[in-house]
Design an enzyme around this catalytic site. Structure first.
Site, PDB file in Angstrom:
ATOM      1  N   SER A 192       9.604   5.009   2.422  1.00 62.61           N
ATOM      2  CA  SER A 192       9.278   4.238   1.215  1.00 62.61           C
ATOM      3  C   SER A 192      10.157   3.001   1.185  1.00 62.61           C
ATOM      4  O   SER A 192      11.379   3.099   1.024  1.00 62.61           O
ATOM      5  CB  SER A 192       9.533   5.084  -0.039  1.00 62.61           C
ATOM      6  OG  SER A 192       9.595   4.227  -1.157  1.00 62.61           O
ATOM      7  N   HIS A 244       5.109   3.589   3.170  1.00 59.94           N
ATOM      8  CA  HIS A 244       4.765   3.887   1.777  1.00 59.94           C
ATOM      9  C   HIS A 244       5.206   2.709   0.905  1.00 59.94           C
ATOM     10  O   HIS A 244       6.389   2.365   0.853  1.00 59.94           O
ATOM     11  CB  HIS A 244       5.481   5.175   1.383  1.00 59.94           C
ATOM     12  CG  HIS A 244       5.147   5.699   0.031  1.00 59.94           C
ATOM     13  ND1 HIS A 244       4.078   6.541  -0.204  1.00 59.94           N
ATOM     14  CD2 HIS A 244       5.752   5.525  -1.175  1.00 59.94           C
ATOM     15  CE1 HIS A 244       4.043   6.872  -1.490  1.00 59.94           C
ATOM     16  NE2 HIS A 244       5.050   6.265  -2.106  1.00 59.94           N
ATOM     17  N   ASP A 269       5.430   1.307  -2.856  1.00 64.53           N
ATOM     18  CA  ASP A 269       5.409   1.734  -4.255  1.00 64.53           C
ATOM     19  C   ASP A 269       5.117   0.565  -5.172  1.00 64.53           C
ATOM     20  O   ASP A 269       5.887  -0.396  -5.227  1.00 64.53           O
ATOM     21  CB  ASP A 269       6.780   2.329  -4.623  1.00 64.53           C
ATOM     22  CG  ASP A 269       6.965   3.718  -4.044  1.00 64.53           C
ATOM     23  OD1 ASP A 269       6.092   4.568  -4.272  1.00 64.53           O
ATOM     24  OD2 ASP A 269       7.986   3.949  -3.368  1.00 64.53           O
ATOM     25  N   MET A 282       4.597  -0.651  -9.025  1.00 62.38           N
ATOM     26  CA  MET A 282       4.899  -0.250 -10.411  1.00 62.38           C
ATOM     27  C   MET A 282       4.595  -1.403 -11.348  1.00 62.38           C
ATOM     28  O   MET A 282       4.916  -2.557 -11.027  1.00 62.38           O
ATOM     29  CB  MET A 282       6.377   0.124 -10.518  1.00 62.38           C
ATOM     30  CG  MET A 282       6.793   1.209  -9.546  1.00 62.38           C
ATOM     31  SD  MET A 282       8.549   1.560  -9.727  1.00 62.38           S
ATOM     32  CE  MET A 282       8.783   2.763  -8.412  1.00 62.38           C
ATOM     33  N   HIS A 311       0.995   3.296  -3.119  1.00 66.39           N
ATOM     34  CA  HIS A 311       1.102   4.268  -4.211  1.00 66.39           C
ATOM     35  C   HIS A 311       1.081   3.493  -5.525  1.00 66.39           C
ATOM     36  O   HIS A 311       2.078   2.868  -5.898  1.00 66.39           O
ATOM     37  CB  HIS A 311       2.414   5.069  -4.026  1.00 66.39           C
ATOM     38  CG  HIS A 311       2.707   6.056  -5.096  1.00 66.39           C
ATOM     39  ND1 HIS A 311       3.924   6.696  -5.215  1.00 66.39           N
ATOM     40  CD2 HIS A 311       1.940   6.546  -6.102  1.00 66.39           C
ATOM     41  CE1 HIS A 311       3.896   7.523  -6.253  1.00 66.39           C
ATOM     42  NE2 HIS A 311       2.708   7.440  -6.810  1.00 66.39           N
ATOM     43  N   MET A 347       1.444   3.137  -9.061  1.00 67.10           N
ATOM     44  CA  MET A 347       1.975   3.709 -10.311  1.00 67.10           C
ATOM     45  C   MET A 347       1.702   2.698 -11.412  1.00 67.10           C
ATOM     46  O   MET A 347       2.610   2.039 -11.931  1.00 67.10           O
ATOM     47  CB  MET A 347       3.477   3.990 -10.137  1.00 67.10           C
ATOM     48  CG  MET A 347       3.745   5.172  -9.230  1.00 67.10           C
ATOM     49  SD  MET A 347       5.452   5.233  -8.660  1.00 67.10           S
ATOM     50  CE  MET A 347       5.337   4.098  -7.281  1.00 67.10           C
ATOM     51  N   MET A 374       4.050  14.738  -6.758  1.00 67.41           N
ATOM     52  CA  MET A 374       5.322  14.073  -7.048  1.00 67.41           C
ATOM     53  C   MET A 374       6.407  15.138  -7.236  1.00 67.41           C
ATOM     54  O   MET A 374       6.211  16.115  -7.963  1.00 67.41           O
ATOM     55  CB  MET A 374       5.216  13.223  -8.318  1.00 67.41           C
ATOM     56  CG  MET A 374       4.340  11.989  -8.209  1.00 67.41           C
ATOM     57  SD  MET A 374       4.815  10.838  -6.888  1.00 67.41           S
ATOM     58  CE  MET A 374       6.506  10.398  -7.328  1.00 67.41           C
ATOM     59  N   PHE A 387      11.489   5.377 -10.144  1.00 62.81           N
ATOM     60  CA  PHE A 387      12.733   4.945  -9.519  1.00 62.81           C
ATOM     61  C   PHE A 387      12.989   5.726  -8.240  1.00 62.81           C
ATOM     62  O   PHE A 387      12.659   6.916  -8.162  1.00 62.81           O
ATOM     63  CB  PHE A 387      13.917   5.162 -10.477  1.00 62.81           C
ATOM     64  CG  PHE A 387      13.775   4.374 -11.743  1.00 62.81           C
ATOM     65  CD1 PHE A 387      14.225   3.059 -11.818  1.00 62.81           C
ATOM     66  CD2 PHE A 387      13.144   4.935 -12.855  1.00 62.81           C
ATOM     67  CE1 PHE A 387      14.051   2.313 -12.986  1.00 62.81           C
ATOM     68  CE2 PHE A 387      12.973   4.199 -14.023  1.00 62.81           C
ATOM     69  CZ  PHE A 387      13.424   2.883 -14.085  1.00 62.81           C
ATOM     70  N   GLY A 388      13.586   5.059  -7.272  1.00 62.73           N
ATOM     71  CA  GLY A 388      14.059   5.754  -6.074  1.00 62.73           C
ATOM     72  C   GLY A 388      15.381   6.447  -6.377  1.00 62.73           C
ATOM     73  O   GLY A 388      15.967   6.263  -7.454  1.00 62.73           O
ATOM     74  N   GLY A 389      15.822   7.266  -5.449  1.00 60.59           N
ATOM     75  CA  GLY A 389      17.163   7.853  -5.558  1.00 60.59           C
ATOM     76  C   GLY A 389      17.307   8.985  -6.559  1.00 60.59           C
ATOM     77  O   GLY A 389      18.426   9.342  -6.926  1.00 60.59           O
ATOM     78  N   ASP A 396       6.749  13.336  -2.583  1.00 56.28           N
ATOM     79  CA  ASP A 396       7.400  12.038  -2.809  1.00 56.28           C
ATOM     80  C   ASP A 396       8.448  12.178  -3.902  1.00 56.28           C
ATOM     81  O   ASP A 396       8.123  12.497  -5.044  1.00 56.28           O
ATOM     82  CB  ASP A 396       6.316  11.024  -3.217  1.00 56.28           C
ATOM     83  CG  ASP A 396       6.855   9.625  -3.451  1.00 56.28           C
ATOM     84  OD1 ASP A 396       8.047   9.389  -3.204  1.00 56.28           O
ATOM     85  OD2 ASP A 396       6.059   8.771  -3.880  1.00 56.28           O
ATOM     86  N   GLY A 397       9.709  11.918  -3.514  1.00 55.15           N
ATOM     87  CA  GLY A 397      10.788  11.884  -4.496  1.00 55.15           C
ATOM     88  C   GLY A 397      11.909  12.856  -4.152  1.00 55.15           C
ATOM     89  O   GLY A 397      11.691  14.066  -4.102  1.00 55.15           O
ATOM     90  N   GLY A 420      12.574   7.493   0.752  1.00 53.76           N
ATOM     91  CA  GLY A 420      13.143   6.159   0.569  1.00 53.76           C
ATOM     92  C   GLY A 420      14.638   6.164   0.859  1.00 53.76           C
ATOM     93  O   GLY A 420      15.085   5.820   1.955  1.00 53.76           O
TER      94      GLY A 420
HETATM   95  C1  DX5 Z   1       9.254   7.034  -6.993  1.00 54.52           C
HETATM   96  C2  DX5 Z   1       8.479   6.499  -5.810  1.00 54.52           C
HETATM   97  C3  DX5 Z   1       8.992   6.993  -4.533  1.00 54.52           C
HETATM   98  C4  DX5 Z   1      10.407   6.584  -4.217  1.00 54.52           C
HETATM   99  C5  DX5 Z   1      11.011   7.682  -3.401  1.00 54.52           C
HETATM  100  O1  DX5 Z   1       8.705   6.587  -8.145  1.00 54.52           O
HETATM  101  O2  DX5 Z   1       7.111   6.873  -5.904  1.00 54.52           O
HETATM  102  O3  DX5 Z   1       8.115   6.686  -3.436  1.00 54.52           O
HETATM  103  O4  DX5 Z   1      10.502   5.378  -3.521  1.00 54.52           O
HETATM  104  O5  DX5 Z   1      12.344   7.363  -3.244  1.00 54.52           O
HETATM  105  P1  DX5 Z   1      13.453   8.433  -2.881  1.00 54.52           P
HETATM  106  O6  DX5 Z   1      13.108   8.972  -1.522  1.00 54.52           O
HETATM  107  O7  DX5 Z   1      14.683   7.594  -2.911  1.00 54.52           O
HETATM  108  O8  DX5 Z   1      13.425   9.503  -3.939  1.00 54.52           O
HETATM  109 ZN    ZN Z   2       5.871   6.623  -4.043  1.00 56.81          ZN
END
Ligand code: DX5
Ligand code: ZN
Length: 223
Positions: A12, A37, A39, A41, A70, A72, A141, A147-149, A179-180, A199
């Protein structure tokens, strides 16, 4: 029909270093990642803003990986054409924003691209059943999107198991993606999934992108 259990890693780019995006994507591809991937938003469906079609346009000539988008966003139907025109191979929409996902899935398929549906951690997995025969990919999900992380939600394990059962019954060729919060430690908790979006676990791995992908592949195949 046989279950689709080909393990794939989908970095991601949300967690990438955007000043070196092309280089980092090339490194991920050389290390064996199968798909990219992206993302998207909109600040409404999720409380964050990220990327648009211009990012797919920039990456398309730089990679042979499948590019998955993806979405969102609250109104995914508005954006399908622009992402596909810039080179997306697979478009994933969220169940939560669609009373009936069939028209948007049909639009994606009409353009000869793959279609996916994502479900949030608090959406009953069985809600996806009516769409399964139409899907190339079902995304479970494992965090709330935005958010990532974030940390992998432990309830996801049972949800993924249930989704795998439903896919086996209704459309065995469908990919099951997670994912996540996925890394080599949590990938085994996602047993039943065959596509792993990662990610932070790839782009912020202390040993670098290639080592991260190697670790993930071995963790995912033993799950
Ligand atoms: C979250 C995204 C993910 C995100 C995953 O809203 O859909 O794709 O980038 O990131 P990590 O792997 O850091 O959880
Ligand atoms: Zn995603």
């Amino acid at each position: 029909m046989a279950i689709n259990n080909s393990i794939q890693i989908a970095p991601s780019i949300l967690a990438a270093d955007f000043s070196r995006l092309g280089e980092q994507v090339a490194e991920a591809e050389a290390a064996g990642a199968e798909r990219l991937h992206v993302d998207v938003m909109d600040g409404h469906f999720v409380p964050n803003l990220s990327m648009g079609p211009v990012v797919v346009e920039g990456l398309r000539p730089r990679t042979n990986m499948l590019i998955e988008v993806h979405l969102m966003v609250e109104a995914p139907a508005k954006f399908v054409a622009s992402f596909i025109n810039k080179g997306a191979d697979l478009v994933i929409v969220h169940h939560e924003v669609l009373a009936d996902a069939r028209p948007v899935l049909a639009d994606i398929k009409k353009r000869d691209k793959k279609a996916g549906i994502a479900i949030n951690p608090n959406t009953p997995v069985d809600a996806i059943v009516p769409y399964l025969p139409l899907l190339d990919l079902a995304l479970c999900m494992t965090v709330f999107p935005g958010f990532g992380g974030q940390t992998f939600l432990p309830d996801s394990t049972a949800r993924i198991g249930r989704l795998r059962q439903l896919i086996a019954q209704h459309n065995p060729q469908c990919d099951l993606e997670v994912d996540g919060g996925i890394d080599s430690r949590t990938a085994p908790l996602a047993a039943g999934a065959n596509v792993f979006v990662v990610g932070t676990g790839i782009f912020r791995h202390p040993l670098g992108i290639s080592a991260a992908i190697r670790e993930l592949k071995s963790a995912a195949s033993s799950s």
